[in-house]
Design a protein around this motif. Structure first.
Motif, PDB file in Angstrom:
ATOM      1  N   VAL A  27       0.923  -1.162   0.189  1.00  0.00           N
ATOM      2  CA  VAL A  27       0.033   0.016  -0.114  1.00  0.00           C
ATOM      3  C   VAL A  27       0.831   1.363   0.052  1.00  0.00           C
ATOM      4  O   VAL A  27       2.060   1.147   0.741  1.00  0.00           O
ATOM      5  CB  VAL A  27      -0.980  -0.037   1.073  1.00  0.00           C
ATOM      6  N   THR A  28       0.476   2.182  -0.817  1.00  0.00           N
ATOM      7  CA  THR A  28       1.282   3.406  -0.958  1.00  0.00           C
ATOM      8  C   THR A  28       0.571   4.543  -0.843  1.00  0.00           C
ATOM      9  O   THR A  28      -0.981   4.562  -0.676  1.00  0.00           O
ATOM     10  CB  THR A  28       1.996   3.702  -2.257  1.00  0.00           C
ATOM     11  N   GLY A  29       0.984   5.797  -0.758  1.00  0.00           N
ATOM     12  CA  GLY A  29       0.420   6.940  -0.977  1.00  0.00           C
ATOM     13  C   GLY A  29      -0.331   7.427   0.445  1.00  0.00           C
ATOM     14  O   GLY A  29       0.231   6.945   1.347  1.00  0.00           O
ATOM     15  N   PRO A  30      -1.362   8.101   0.144  1.00  0.00           N
ATOM     16  CA  PRO A  30      -2.237   8.689   1.491  1.00  0.00           C
ATOM     17  C   PRO A  30      -2.502   7.557   2.449  1.00  0.00           C
ATOM     18  O   PRO A  30      -2.517   7.617   3.768  1.00  0.00           O
ATOM     19  CB  PRO A  30      -3.351   9.555   1.052  1.00  0.00           C
ATOM     20  N   ASN A  31      -3.029   6.302   1.831  1.00  0.00           N
ATOM     21  CA  ASN A  31      -3.376   5.159   2.650  1.00  0.00           C
ATOM     22  C   ASN A  31      -1.975   4.746   3.326  1.00  0.00           C
ATOM     23  O   ASN A  31      -2.333   4.417   4.699  1.00  0.00           O
ATOM     24  CB  ASN A  31      -3.764   3.930   1.525  1.00  0.00           C
ATOM     25  N   ARG A  60      -5.577  13.239   3.332  1.00  0.00           N
ATOM     26  CA  ARG A  60      -5.899  13.920   1.988  1.00  0.00           C
ATOM     27  C   ARG A  60      -6.049  15.301   2.138  1.00  0.00           C
ATOM     28  O   ARG A  60      -5.695  16.260   1.549  1.00  0.00           O
ATOM     29  CB  ARG A  60      -6.795  13.145   1.246  1.00  0.00           C
ATOM     30  N   VAL A  61      -6.863  15.748   2.824  1.00  0.00           N
ATOM     31  CA  VAL A  61      -7.256  17.153   3.540  1.00  0.00           C
ATOM     32  C   VAL A  61      -6.092  17.784   3.706  1.00  0.00           C
ATOM     33  O   VAL A  61      -5.632  18.916   2.904  1.00  0.00           O
ATOM     34  CB  VAL A  61      -8.128  17.408   4.581  1.00  0.00           C
ATOM     35  N   LEU A  62      -4.986  17.380   4.499  1.00  0.00           N
ATOM     36  CA  LEU A  62      -3.879  18.181   4.642  1.00  0.00           C
ATOM     37  C   LEU A  62      -2.972  18.091   3.603  1.00  0.00           C
ATOM     38  O   LEU A  62      -2.112  19.147   3.254  1.00  0.00           O
ATOM     39  CB  LEU A  62      -3.400  17.248   5.993  1.00  0.00           C
ATOM     40  N   ARG A  82      -3.139   8.643  -5.702  1.00  0.00           N
ATOM     41  CA  ARG A  82      -3.484   7.629  -4.994  1.00  0.00           C
ATOM     42  C   ARG A  82      -2.444   6.685  -4.585  1.00  0.00           C
ATOM     43  O   ARG A  82      -2.583   5.607  -4.277  1.00  0.00           O
ATOM     44  CB  ARG A  82      -4.346   6.621  -5.934  1.00  0.00           C
ATOM     45  N   GLY A  83      -1.185   7.204  -4.706  1.00  0.00           N
ATOM     46  CA  GLY A  83      -0.147   6.502  -4.345  1.00  0.00           C
ATOM     47  C   GLY A  83       1.131   6.498  -5.383  1.00  0.00           C
ATOM     48  O   GLY A  83       1.251   7.235  -6.393  1.00  0.00           O
ATOM     49  N   ASP A  84       2.182   5.418  -5.315  1.00  0.00           N
ATOM     50  CA  ASP A  84       3.163   5.328  -6.023  1.00  0.00           C
ATOM     51  C   ASP A  84       2.876   4.449  -7.424  1.00  0.00           C
ATOM     52  O   ASP A  84       2.515   3.391  -7.268  1.00  0.00           O
ATOM     53  CB  ASP A  84       3.805   4.279  -5.150  1.00  0.00           C
ATOM     54  N   LEU A  85       2.741   5.433  -8.426  1.00  0.00           N
ATOM     55  CA  LEU A  85       2.498   4.935  -9.801  1.00  0.00           C
ATOM     56  C   LEU A  85       3.887   4.664 -10.576  1.00  0.00           C
ATOM     57  O   LEU A  85       4.508   5.499 -10.759  1.00  0.00           O
ATOM     58  CB  LEU A  85       1.737   6.034 -10.400  1.00  0.00           C
ATOM     59  N   ILE A  87       5.178  16.397   4.842  1.00  0.00           N
ATOM     60  CA  ILE A  87       4.428  14.940   4.499  1.00  0.00           C
ATOM     61  C   ILE A  87       3.504  14.778   5.577  1.00  0.00           C
ATOM     62  O   ILE A  87       3.789  14.430   6.629  1.00  0.00           O
ATOM     63  CB  ILE A  87       5.405  14.242   4.204  1.00  0.00           C
ATOM     64  N   PRO A  88       2.118  15.114   5.367  1.00  0.00           N
ATOM     65  CA  PRO A  88       1.312  14.707   6.573  1.00  0.00           C
ATOM     66  C   PRO A  88       1.019  13.377   6.933  1.00  0.00           C
ATOM     67  O   PRO A  88       1.228  12.559   5.836  1.00  0.00           O
ATOM     68  CB  PRO A  88       0.025  15.322   6.042  1.00  0.00           C
ATOM     69  N   VAL A  89       0.974  12.957   8.094  1.00  0.00           N
ATOM     70  CA  VAL A  89       0.804  11.533   8.424  1.00  0.00           C
ATOM     71  C   VAL A  89      -0.614  11.474   9.449  1.00  0.00           C
ATOM     72  O   VAL A  89      -0.791  12.447   9.900  1.00  0.00           O
ATOM     73  CB  VAL A  89       2.043  10.902   9.002  1.00  0.00           C
TER      74      VAL A  89
END
Lengths: 162, 371
Positions: free
Chosen positions: B216-220, B266-268, B312-315, B246-248
């Motif tokens: 799983v990558t990206g905001p997730n 995602r909001v951040l 959505r993440g790492d493309l 980088i918000p976590v």
């Protein structure tokens, strides 16, 4: 952080009988060639060895090498803690394409392997759920991304070339 | 006397408003409790990878748009970077700046859809309208740049299809000025709304090790509490020149890695994208955006793997060249395809209604899952 040469050295020390080779003639990253039937043991070591810690499988892709009569799989690995990367390639006979699954090591491989099975017909041994994934489950006209693939005339009584 | 019970199988989709496209989920239930979720994908399979093998390299760009159709700029960006790495191309500074601005605007617009539809899935319809109002403004910015609102064919190998419109910089600054208060409005309406929190906090918790093992990558992934962003970890283009965070996920209302965290990261991120755009607009140099576009693209024999941080993440793009004008093999590592595998793990033990919550929080686009 280790480069490809150092990773190869570590692997050679731990798998002295394996035939490992580093191909550096690529325009971009080097690729490590491994024996197809050993990939599961190798993967487990790559993930768990404290020097390597490859905890993430970035990508897994099947490739049809028609000229050499091979089907190959490329694994792109990355360590999120040690920040190094490696590309591994294994090849298998086109007529009996069997490679052990790595989905036990990295769960991410599950669907990637299903996709490679679906589109190339590579059998991943011991895979928990090797079914077609993108094509219909009852598609019986072969594996579409193989270079010698030809569209079937009919699918379920429907004409395919439209 | 004990009541006899048995497992029930319920099909959710392929035509279901909360599946964000054409997706069928086979739910195995015990009463209202989820035992297994088996996703069935492939309804949107358009043979992207097979098509690539018969097209020339520049012809592939419009096809990449159609994978993650909510973030076409990001898809083109990734493809262009992979090809430039394979060709060893140097591209003008102005092109890099414009690409980053477009990719970040795209990130905002994509996250706005994610947040809006997530609210709508759960029953809050108003934020959806607020989000789409702002997204329209971004699409208008894209429209004055390249003439298209959804699928752009804008970022080419080595350059761009058009230079910026003379009004672009002014209009983008205006947009960001308007957008920040709107974001606060969405926060007040949805993020900190008690009903929304009750539906999402402590639902579908994703532990960090599981997330990494599943790819799983990206905001997730970041919602589970790790600062992992391709823009920082494996820098590409000119992202090293900008100052941003980088918000976590922090588990504000529940546990780290729950659905609310995935939503709020995602909001951040939208705020951070605004910061990057502002800095890029300040620094953008003059220049010709088409000077580095090769007349004929014939890369050397070999392969390349390049990746970008898409909304959505790492493309990732894996391209094998056999030295001709079309690729031997193109494989796309689509972030949604990989994140989708986690669904079963997350849903086990929750209620049927939570499947919608969890699926929405992963933010999938079926276009790139099925390709």
């Amino acid at each position: 952080m280790k480069n490809a040469e150092e990773i190869l050295q570590i692997l050679k020390e731990n798998f002295p009988e394996s035939n490992l080779e580093l191909k550096t003639d690529q325009p971009t990253e080097a690729v490590l060639i491994a024996a197809s039937l050993e990939i599961d043991k190798l993967s487990l070591f790559l993930r768990d060895s404290s020097e390597l810690l490859f905890d993430s499988l970035m990508n897994l892709s099947g490739v049809d090498e028609l000229k050499e009569s091979l089907l190959s799989v490329y694994y792109h690995l990355e360590s999120t803690s040690l920040k190094h990367k490696i590309t591994i390639k294994v090849s298998t006979d086109r007529n009996k394409p069997e490679i052990p699954t790595v989905s036990e090591v990295w769960k991410a491989a599950d669907w990637h392997e299903r996709e490679a099975y679906d589109l190339f017909g590579i059998i991943f041994l011991n895979h928990p759920d090797l079914r077609r994934i993108l094509m219909p489950y009852d598609w019986d006209a072969g594996y579409p991304l193989r270079k010698d693939y030809e569209n079937p005339e009919f699918y379920q009584g429907m004409k395919v070339p439209y | 006397m004990a009541i006899k019970t048995e497992e029930m199988v319920l099909n959710m989709g392929p035509q279901h408003p909360s599946t964000h496209g054409v997706l069928r989920l086979e739910l195995v239930l015990e009463g209202e409790i989820i035992i297994n979720v088996i996703p069935h994908i492939g309804y949107l399979h358009r043979c992207f990878e097979k098509h690539c093998e018969v097209m020339t390299y520049p012809q592939i760009v419009p096809y990449t748009d159609r994978m993650d159709y909510l973030a076409p700029m990001g898809n083109e960006f990734g493809y262009a970077i992979a090809m430039e790495k394979l060709l060893g191309l140097q591209i003008p500074e102005r092109v890099e700046y414009i690409r980053v601005i477009m990719a970040e605007l795209q990130r905002i617009s994509s996250h706005l859809v994610a947040l809006g539809t997530y609210g709508a899935d759960i029953g809050a319809f108003t934020p959806f309208l607020y989000c789409f109002r702002d997204r329209e403004k971004i699409l208008s910015l894209f429209e004055i740049t390249c003439g298209a609102r959804l699928l752009y064919n804008y970022i080419w190998i080595g350059g761009l299809s058009h230079d910026l419109h003379p009004d672009f910089v002014r209009k983008t600054r205006e947009f960001i000025k308007e957008f920040r208060p709107n974001l606060k409005e969405v926060n007040d309406l949805l993020s900190h709304n008690r009903i929304f929190i009750d539906r999402t906090a402590n639902v579908g918790i994703l532990p960090i090790d599981t997330a990494i093992n599943y790819g799983v990558t990206g905001p997730n992934l970041r919602a589970s509490g790790i600062k992992w962003d391709v823009r920082k970890e494996d820098p590409y283009s000119i992202y090293h020149k900008f100052d941003y965070e980088i918000p976590v996920g922090e588990g504000t209302y529940g546990t780290v890695g729950d659905s609310w965290d995935r939503y709020y990261v995602r909001v951040l991120e939208m705020e951070e994208s605004c910061k990057i755009i502002e800095q890029a607009l300040e620094q953008i140099p003059e220049g010709d955006v088409q000077s580095a576009i090769p007349k004929r693209i014939k890369p050397p024999v070999g392969h390349v793997y390049a990746r970008v941080e898409n909304p959505r993440g790492d493309l990732g793009y894996f391209i094998i060249s056999d030295g001709s004008t079309s690729p031997y093999r193109v494989k796309v590592r689509a972030p949604s395809f990989v994140s989708m595998q986690i669904l079963n793990e997350l849903c086990k033990g929750y209620m049927v209604a939570d499947v919608v919550t969890i699926l929405g929080s992963i933010d999938i686009v079926l276009g790139e899952i099925d390709r």
